[in-house]
Design a protein around this motif. Sequence first.
Motif, mmCIF file in Angstrom:
data_model
loop_
_atom_site.group_PDB
_atom_site.id
_atom_site.type_symbol
_atom_site.label_atom_id
_atom_site.label_comp_id
_atom_site.label_asym_id
_atom_site.label_seq_id
_atom_site.Cartn_x
_atom_site.Cartn_y
_atom_site.Cartn_z
ATOM 1 N N ALA A 1 0.831 -1.198 0.000
ATOM 2 C CA ALA A 1 0.000 0.000 0.000
ATOM 3 C C ALA A 1 0.861 1.241 0.000
ATOM 4 C CB ALA A 1 -0.907 -0.016 1.232
ATOM 5 N N ARG B 1 0.307 -4.487 14.055
ATOM 6 C CA ARG B 1 -0.701 -4.659 13.019
ATOM 7 C C ARG B 1 -1.630 -5.801 13.399
ATOM 8 N NH1 ARG B 1 0.142 -1.838 8.387
ATOM 9 N NH2 ARG B 1 1.646 -0.186 8.755
ATOM 10 N N THR C 1 -6.346 -9.765 9.180
ATOM 11 C CA THR C 1 -7.485 -9.319 8.382
ATOM 12 C C THR C 1 -8.800 -9.593 9.080
ATOM 13 O OG1 THR C 1 -6.232 -9.729 6.356
ATOM 14 C CG2 THR C 1 -8.623 -9.568 6.157
ATOM 15 N N ALA D 1 -9.409 -7.023 11.806
ATOM 16 C CA ALA D 1 -9.805 -5.749 11.207
ATOM 17 C C ALA D 1 -11.249 -5.802 10.718
ATOM 18 C CB ALA D 1 -8.861 -5.392 10.060
ATOM 19 N N TYR E 1 -7.841 0.450 8.250
ATOM 20 C CA TYR E 1 -6.936 0.127 7.142
ATOM 21 C C TYR E 1 -5.488 0.128 7.606
ATOM 22 C CZ TYR E 1 -4.493 0.526 2.674
ATOM 23 O OH TYR E 1 -3.650 0.332 1.619
ATOM 24 N N LEU F 1 -4.091 -3.054 9.374
ATOM 25 C CA LEU F 1 -3.934 -4.311 8.651
ATOM 26 C C LEU F 1 -2.455 -4.705 8.535
ATOM 27 C CD1 LEU F 1 -6.419 -3.908 5.661
ATOM 28 C CD2 LEU F 1 -6.561 -5.625 7.468
ATOM 29 N N GLN G 1 0.348 -5.655 6.265
ATOM 30 C CA GLN G 1 0.642 -5.429 4.854
ATOM 31 C C GLN G 1 -0.623 -4.985 4.097
ATOM 32 O OE1 GLN G 1 2.346 -9.099 3.461
ATOM 33 N NE2 GLN G 1 4.301 -8.747 4.486
ATOM 34 N N PRO G 2 -1.144 -3.808 4.439
ATOM 35 C CA PRO G 2 -2.380 -3.354 3.786
ATOM 36 C C PRO G 2 -2.200 -3.095 2.300
ATOM 37 C CG PRO G 2 -1.395 -1.584 5.072
ATOM 38 C CD PRO G 2 -0.611 -2.822 5.386
ATOM 39 N N THR G 3 -3.095 -3.628 1.511
ATOM 40 C CA THR G 3 -3.109 -3.399 0.068
ATOM 41 C C THR G 3 -4.520 -3.007 -0.350
ATOM 42 O OG1 THR G 3 -3.659 -5.678 -0.511
ATOM 43 C CG2 THR G 3 -1.310 -5.138 -0.281
ATOM 44 N N LYS H 1 -6.659 -6.208 -0.549
ATOM 45 C CA LYS H 1 -7.042 -6.718 0.770
ATOM 46 C C LYS H 1 -8.094 -5.818 1.404
ATOM 47 C CE LYS H 1 -3.823 -8.412 3.386
ATOM 48 N NZ LYS H 1 -2.663 -8.539 4.316
ATOM 49 N N TRP H 2 -7.932 -4.506 1.245
ATOM 50 C CA TRP H 2 -8.903 -3.581 1.807
ATOM 51 C C TRP H 2 -10.265 -3.729 1.136
ATOM 52 C CZ3 TRP H 2 -10.123 -1.175 5.873
ATOM 53 C CH2 TRP H 2 -11.044 -0.123 5.851
#
Length: 459
Positions: A36, A46, A49, A52, A256, A259, A261-263, A266-267
């Motif tokens: 991200a 973090r 998923t 979150a 967000y 997370l 490794q937020p991408t 994935k979001w």
Amino acid sequence: MCSHRGYVRRRDKRKHTRDLQVFKMAQQLRNEEGAALIPPQKGGARSATISATFNFINSIIGSGIIGLPYALNQAGLPFGLLLLIVVAFITDYSIILLIKGGNLSGTNSYQSLVQSTFGFPGFLIVSGLQFLYPFIAMVSYNITTGDMLTKVFQRIPGVGPDHVLAERHFVILLSTFAFTMPLSLYRNIDRLGKVSLLSMVLTLTILIIAIIRAATFGPQIPPTENAWAFAKWNAIQAVGVMSFAFICHHNSFLVYGSLEQPTAAKWSRVTHVSVGSALVISAAFAVAGYTTFTGYSQADIFENYCREDNLATFGRFCFGLSIITTFPLECFVTREVVSNVFFSHDLSRIEHVAITVLIVAVCTSVSLAYDCLGVVLELNGVLSATPLIFIIPSACILKLSPGRWFQGENLFASVLIILGVFVMVTGLTMTGLFPQDCSHGAEMFYCADANVSGTAPPV
């Protein structure tokens, strides 16, 4: 010669700025499945998923869910369900737009995104809205907790109307010092993942109770006139209530940023699962509540259930506990807004505790002074939730994205802005002309002869 060199430098600077923007957009497209661009959340570990997702669902399903049967009463059952689906779709789409705008601008909060797009005036506007909505939501949580738990405690043998446990002020203070204040002092939102899971379980329990009562208690209540009409004139007011129930944009960046490794991909999954789950639960609860009480449905659906109803009393207990666990998520947002406006650094431990205590104290004071926020909640949905959902994310994307407003994806964002302005103006007018009523705990007329202590259907 000097003026010519100055012109060249300014031209090169403008070209560099345009190239940098194009580079950011291209990099964002390449990172749809990769890392991200939004900087990490301030401090803290973090979360997975699933954690979150629980936090996000919990932030959506707050006190607003108990007003959804009333929203169907305002809009009509079929048209109300259609509006609920539309609001959920717009919520899902605008949340993704919001994070996309953060990727394009390299920002990691709603406030910084609007500031980078529309400057300091935009920053002040969104900061005010982003503070106002969760703050009023926390006030409503406290009021709901006081109303719910006092009725629960009065079902305990020996606890009468004059008992301290039947006093809403005492119950609000008790829940604040024992639960909401300690949970709100957490510095990292991922620590609330298990609490949010508990809140989801409680919400599902409430849904089951509403469905059971729709089957067992609903037949005892005669339907009102036009109970099954397709649409009613107060539909815009219903959109305000639904927007209040679904808004979660004010803490989207917090979730967000938590997370691993937020991408963008994935979001999108987290958003679709969270909003979709919230829609299913909300629609089922709205239908169960409305079909039970039809035109008698109040803004707080639990005010429709009789005090002698043991199953509804258990539902009140579950909902009160669920609201207590949702309160800290809104406190995270208000504290983040205050931090971004007044502090340019990460909060120290003392600053963190002081701001949290101040926010919770002011919120508790307001909820102790007022016991009915029906009109205020409706106005909060129209004036705060609607611009945060419909208007601001779309306006940011239009400003950051290339192309004209009527081309490609920009067209839908433009439509959302027009729709949001229409809902705000019309909803504000309708709220002034047709304000919500508040029963102030009055027992409904049908409770006098109804047998609702058990769960068996009437004979």
